[in-house]
Design an enzyme around this catalytic site. Structure first.
Site, PDB file in Angstrom:
ATOM      1  N   ARG A 149      11.016  -0.865  11.193  1.00 23.75           N
ATOM      2  CA  ARG A 149       9.935  -0.673  12.148  1.00 23.75           C
ATOM      3  C   ARG A 149       9.975  -1.704  13.270  1.00 23.75           C
ATOM      4  O   ARG A 149      10.195  -2.880  13.019  1.00 23.75           O
ATOM      5  CB  ARG A 149       8.585  -0.750  11.428  1.00 23.75           C
ATOM      6  CG  ARG A 149       8.267   0.513  10.676  1.00 23.75           C
ATOM      7  CD  ARG A 149       7.107   0.338   9.738  1.00 23.75           C
ATOM      8  NE  ARG A 149       5.940  -0.277  10.349  1.00 23.75           N
ATOM      9  CZ  ARG A 149       4.763  -0.358   9.739  1.00 23.75           C
ATOM     10  NH1 ARG A 149       4.611   0.153   8.521  1.00 23.75           N
ATOM     11  NH2 ARG A 149       3.760  -0.949  10.332  1.00 23.75           N
TER      12      ARG A 149
ATOM     13  N   ARG B  27      11.728  -5.096   4.884  1.00 31.37           N
ATOM     14  CA  ARG B  27      11.302  -3.693   4.692  1.00 31.37           C
ATOM     15  C   ARG B  27      12.142  -2.716   5.516  1.00 31.37           C
ATOM     16  O   ARG B  27      12.430  -2.950   6.679  1.00 31.37           O
ATOM     17  CB  ARG B  27       9.839  -3.556   5.118  1.00 31.37           C
ATOM     18  CG  ARG B  27       9.396  -2.112   5.311  1.00 31.37           C
ATOM     19  CD  ARG B  27       7.924  -1.927   5.255  1.00 31.37           C
ATOM     20  NE  ARG B  27       7.190  -2.595   6.309  1.00 31.37           N
ATOM     21  CZ  ARG B  27       5.861  -2.610   6.360  1.00 31.37           C
ATOM     22  NH1 ARG B  27       5.154  -2.029   5.403  1.00 31.37           N
ATOM     23  NH2 ARG B  27       5.254  -3.217   7.336  1.00 31.37           N
TER      24      ARG B  27
ATOM     25  N   ARG C 171      -9.706   0.598   8.836  1.00 28.94           N
ATOM     26  CA  ARG C 171      -9.247  -0.736   9.225  1.00 28.94           C
ATOM     27  C   ARG C 171     -10.319  -1.505   9.987  1.00 28.94           C
ATOM     28  O   ARG C 171     -10.081  -2.635  10.377  1.00 28.94           O
ATOM     29  CB  ARG C 171      -8.024  -0.605  10.130  1.00 28.94           C
ATOM     30  CG  ARG C 171      -6.710  -0.868   9.411  1.00 28.94           C
ATOM     31  CD  ARG C 171      -5.627  -0.597  10.419  1.00 28.94           C
ATOM     32  NE  ARG C 171      -4.398  -1.265  10.187  1.00 28.94           N
ATOM     33  CZ  ARG C 171      -3.319  -0.698   9.650  1.00 28.94           C
ATOM     34  NH1 ARG C 171      -3.368   0.518   9.208  1.00 28.94           N
ATOM     35  NH2 ARG C 171      -2.201  -1.386   9.544  1.00 28.94           N
TER      36      ARG C 171
ATOM     37  N   LYS D 150       0.831  -1.212   0.000  1.00 32.00           N
ATOM     38  CA  LYS D 150       0.000   0.000   0.000  1.00 32.00           C
ATOM     39  C   LYS D 150       0.867   1.264   0.000  1.00 32.00           C
ATOM     40  O   LYS D 150       0.652   2.173  -0.793  1.00 32.00           O
ATOM     41  CB  LYS D 150      -0.925   0.024   1.240  1.00 32.00           C
ATOM     42  CG  LYS D 150      -1.852  -1.186   1.343  1.00 32.00           C
ATOM     43  CD  LYS D 150      -2.741  -1.120   2.560  1.00 32.00           C
ATOM     44  CE  LYS D 150      -2.011  -1.163   3.887  1.00 32.00           C
ATOM     45  NZ  LYS D 150      -1.252  -2.415   4.149  1.00 32.00           N
TER      46      LYS D 150
ATOM     47  N   ARG E  47      -0.366  -8.852  13.656  1.00 34.40           N
ATOM     48  CA  ARG E  47      -0.909  -7.882  12.696  1.00 34.40           C
ATOM     49  C   ARG E  47      -1.681  -8.602  11.589  1.00 34.40           C
ATOM     50  O   ARG E  47      -2.716  -8.115  11.126  1.00 34.40           O
ATOM     51  CB  ARG E  47       0.213  -7.023  12.120  1.00 34.40           C
ATOM     52  CG  ARG E  47       0.677  -5.970  13.129  1.00 34.40           C
ATOM     53  CD  ARG E  47       2.025  -5.398  12.772  1.00 34.40           C
ATOM     54  NE  ARG E  47       2.001  -4.676  11.523  1.00 34.40           N
ATOM     55  CZ  ARG E  47       3.063  -4.520  10.737  1.00 34.40           C
ATOM     56  NH1 ARG E  47       4.235  -5.017  11.095  1.00 34.40           N
ATOM     57  NH2 ARG E  47       2.967  -3.847   9.619  1.00 34.40           N
TER      58      ARG E  47
END
Ligand code: ADP
Ligand code: AMP
Length: 217
Positions: free
Chosen positions: A161, A127, A88, A13, A172
């Site tokens: 992160r 990431r 969400r 996203k 998550r």
């Protein structure tokens, strides 16, 4: 043009939102980025956000809805926005509808990026982002042109992160299935949901999004 990008953590996203910003001159609104910035204040709310986010849980609807309502009022959102990470939950989707009606705004499309769970885990594990401008990268799939230097701003510091660690990632993904996936039928019923194969390479996903936006915008 106002768009929602939906999909589980790691679906792409943020990556696609950063590209859509440039192509359509509309602004990326990432509630995750907003919360990470808010956390830094280190006050009581910041500490509460830190512990919720580190565990991979969702922050309360009432708080995020208020933040989003203030954000879409900002002048840079007047030309349109890409929502990345919001809504969400079904109550968030309903609150967004009420906001849009009150501002006489419409959604052009809600785009779901579909990616297998195994691939999501790979993407999240690799990431990282530029500490200065936030541009997103991946150890294997999206390296900067010059090793160690951000393509966009030239900075040389990068961050990973806290909630990209395996334990938080498992939660998550569960939270996505339990609390966020139920908004897909909400948008299908409104005739807005479009699904894109998010497993494809980054450029191909961008092309697929652009071609569907040509049809609806
Ligand atoms: P999200 O915002 O949905 O959590 P990101 O855009 O941050 O996901 O993407 C997660 C990671 O996967 C990033 O490191 C990004 O560089 C990489 N990535 C994004 N899209 C693709 C893709 N289509 N193919 C391979 N890697 C991708
Ligand atoms: P993201 O950057 O979108 O992956 O979001 C990181 C974290 O911020 C999530 O795991 C949640 O803890 C929190 N968060 C972001 N957006 C929302 C939202 N719309 N509702 C509730 N929590 C959110």
């Amino acid at each position: 043009m106002n768009i929602i990008l939906l999909g589980p953590p790691g679906a792409g996203k943020g990556t696609q939102a950063q590209r859509l910003e440039k192509t359509y001159k509309i602004v990326q609104i990432s509630t995750g980025d907003m919360l990470r910035a808010r956390k830094k204040a280190g006050d009581a709310l910041g500490q509460e956000l830190s512990s919720i986010m580190a565990a991979g849980n969702l922050v309360p609807d009432v708080l995020i809805i208020r933040m989003l309502a203030e954000r879409i009022e900002q002048p840079d959102a007047a030309n349109g926005f890409i929502l990345d990470g919001f809504p969400r939950t079904v109550p968030q989707a309903e609150a967004l509808d009420a906001m849009l009606v009150s501002k006489d705004l419409k959604l052009a499309a809600v785009i779901e990026l579909k990616v297998d769970e195994e691939e999501l885990v790979q993407r999240i594990a690799g990431r990282y982002s530029c500490a200065k401008c936030g541009s997103g990268y991946h150890d294997l799939y999206q390296k900067p042109e010059k090793t160690g230097v951000c393509d966009k701003c030239g900075a040389t510091e990068f961050i990973r992160r806290e909630d990209d660690k395996p334990e938080a990632v498992r939660n998550r993904l569960k939270v996505y299935h339990d609390q966020t996936a139920p908004i897909l039928p909400y948008y299908t019923a409104k005739g807005l949901l479009q699904t894109v194969d998010g497993m494809a390479p980054i450029d191909d996903v961008s092309h697929a999004i652009e071609s569907l936006l040509k049809k609806v915008a």
